[in-house]
Motif scaffolding. Sequence first.
Motif: not given
Length: 575
Positions: A89-98
């Motif tokens: 949510e805080w863009k610390i980890e890359k999000c792969h989900i839709a």
Amino acid sequence: MTESAGNKKEDCHAANGVKPGRNGMVKNHHHHHQYQKQEKVYHAACNGELYSRPFIESFEETPMLVAVLTYMGYGILTIFGYLRDFMREWKIEKCHIAREREEQKDFVPLYQDFENFYTRNLYMRIRDSWNRPICGVPGAKFDLVERSSKDYNWTFEYTGRVVKNVINLGSYNYLGFAENTGSCATAAGDVTVKFGVGVASTRQEMERGASSNSACSSQTGERGNLDRHEELEKLVASFLGVESAMAFAMGFATNSMNIPAIAGKGCLILSDELNHASLVLGARLSGSTIRVFKHNNMQSLEKLLRDAIVHGQPRTHRPWKKILILVEGIYSMEGSIIRLPEVIALKKKYKAYLYLDEAHSIGALGPSGRGVVEYFGLDPKDVDIMMGTFTKSFGASGGYIGGRKDLIDYLRTHSHSAIYATSMSPPVLEQIITSMKCIMGEDGMTIGRSRIQRLAANTVYFRRRLREMGFIIYGNNDSPVVPMMLYMPAKIGAFGREMLKRNIGVVVVGFPATPIIESRARFCISAAHSKEMLDRALDVISEVGDLLQLKYSRHKVLPSLDRPFDETTYEENEE
């Protein structure tokens, strides 16, 4: 080591479901000699006069420590899942989900974030254990395409390497007809040359029989109903011992599209809690009232039947138009066999109808492969609707429904699967016809019967060896579906990977397909497996079981002396 039904009156209730564990499973509290005695007389426990053969099933209770550690494992994974979602949510980890678009944040959400939590944070960790591509016939052995992932299983890349000669313990190839050589493959190839691959029509749109003299019809392939379709249906009816039968191009649709044609508003469907998704979907689409009984629990079923007769429909209390009982022959996640003699007795007592799904039991049970009805020595006429698929024992695709002629005639004009679906492909038809004739002995040979006997012997041998090693095995002694309990989430992926490293292909199953603390590996035994293959697989399973500490059973079974493997026949297993 046998006792009469009267002497085992006390054990009868536990065996027949009065004291079930989770999902109606029987809790087994006996130690070594008591455990063996209970299993040996299981068939004589309650309603013993209904059974003509031993009925041996066991569902050992989950050890308390294992259950606690399993819940702790899922708890830790859930905590870390929420932590990772926070980081995404805080863009610390890359999000792969839709995700939802920012400009659509006030709309009703298209993606349910909470519902996908398990997929994002638990399933993705072990996703490499599923959907592995193979590049050969799924026989006793197959070749596997190797793949790898650089982003923790979100995407995969093919390495270009093929893993050769992996022993196949995952396919539903019960009688070994999934093969590219032999009479079935030859017949299917010849028919493909003659008729082509597809029919490009439903069965009701255009018809061509063996006596057709239409040159256009025979050349262009524009026909929905071939003479081979009708030959198959007559053969299926003869095989099952029923008046008539009807074939469908898809096994799942055989259930989901035909149950709504049989039951509707004002009807009551009583469904086993572990029924397949196709049965569940068909029941929901029918618009009938659905009530669920505990798995294989005859007390639970009888209570629902009695209440339905006494109280009738809700609010109006009018009698139900019809009561339909939905059960399976072999349950593919539990390895259990339906208590069909008792179900039929209850069906007759309360004037209900019985719908029997033999997807996994047809071909795999019975001295001549005619399924669970023959396995118990029952009359096919006692089952109102006999359903099965051609995808397992026959090495093809599609399904069938058998029963009285008036039922089948009704389905031909009311079943969505018959009216709207494209008819079965000619080579698939030929595969089924050839394999079924082989099983029935109509090819003039004994190959079919020998495969049935080999499957029965392999099943008993494999199950017994696993129990002797100390694994917890679910299901019936005669079921070729063999679930072995893994329990903990980390061991689901680990077991599949370690087995593949040793060239054994297995299926692992976890939540939500199973209860959260009952993850398992599911082995499917085949007549195509030789004793050397099974011994190799058993040695590897034992090695990996020691590595991952999977030998949970508290019922120690002493190893028994093996007879020569080829002397074990179906008839001997019945004794």
